[in-house]
Design an enzyme around this catalytic site. Sequence first.
Site, PDB file in Angstrom:
ATOM      1  CB  VAL A 121      58.717 -34.476  65.192  1.00 20.08           C
ATOM      2  CG1 VAL A 121      58.873 -35.878  64.618  1.00 20.08           C
ATOM      3  CG2 VAL A 121      58.184 -34.533  66.627  1.00 20.08           C
ATOM      4  N   PRO A 122      61.913 -33.689  63.539  1.00 19.07           N
ATOM      5  CG  PRO A 122      64.165 -34.244  63.781  1.00 19.07           C
ATOM      6  CD  PRO A 122      62.847 -34.274  64.502  1.00 19.07           C
ATOM      7  CB  CYS A 123      59.504 -34.764  58.958  1.00 16.28           C
ATOM      8  SG  CYS A 123      58.614 -33.210  58.999  1.00 16.28           S
ATOM      9  CG  HIS A 124      63.924 -30.336  58.833  1.00 14.64           C
ATOM     10  ND1 HIS A 124      63.303 -30.357  60.074  1.00 14.64           N
ATOM     11  CD2 HIS A 124      65.229 -30.072  59.062  1.00 14.64           C
ATOM     12  CE1 HIS A 124      64.216 -30.105  61.007  1.00 14.64           C
ATOM     13  NE2 HIS A 124      65.389 -29.923  60.415  1.00 14.64           N
ATOM     14  NE  ARG A 125      67.601 -32.532  62.236  1.00 15.33           N
ATOM     15  CZ  ARG A 125      67.563 -32.526  63.555  1.00 15.33           C
ATOM     16  NH1 ARG A 125      67.438 -33.659  64.231  1.00 15.33           N
ATOM     17  NH2 ARG A 125      67.666 -31.382  64.210  1.00 15.33           N
TER      18      ARG A 125
END
Length: 154
Positions: A121-125
């Site tokens: 779940v790409p919260c780094h984006r």
Amino acid sequence: MMYYYSQNTPIGPLCICADEQAITKISFKKIIESESLEEETPIIKQAFEQLTEYFNGERKHFDLPLNPQGTVFQKKVWSVLQSIPYGETWSYKQVATAVGNAKASRAVGMANNRNPIPIVVPCHRVIGTNGALVGYAGGIEIKKSLLEVENKKE
């Protein structure tokens, strides 16, 4: 029953937690939850295989059963995060707008911070409006590394 298993990755150790049906948590440090067994179940093994493909630049989308625990709003944010295309970044305001409340940037930031399944779940984006790499549970260096993985030119 809950399970957990840790492995080293290019960004350091990751610990994956799962129940019989889905991934429930990914942590940047080993987690030992009470009443959990340390075992690499088929779901955890599949997750590590997909993460390895991701780190090698071979995977752009994860195909894993997920069961993150959170509030209705948090789950809504996490769903929007999964729609951010590989290699792109959105501001907290863009995520807030996609959730349906352009003024909820701060709440989006808190939901991001509580994302139990980072990378997949790409919260780094999600970055600051000014393009700054702000806030990441694994640390800014890991966030930067993940964005570099996604921006490698072929």
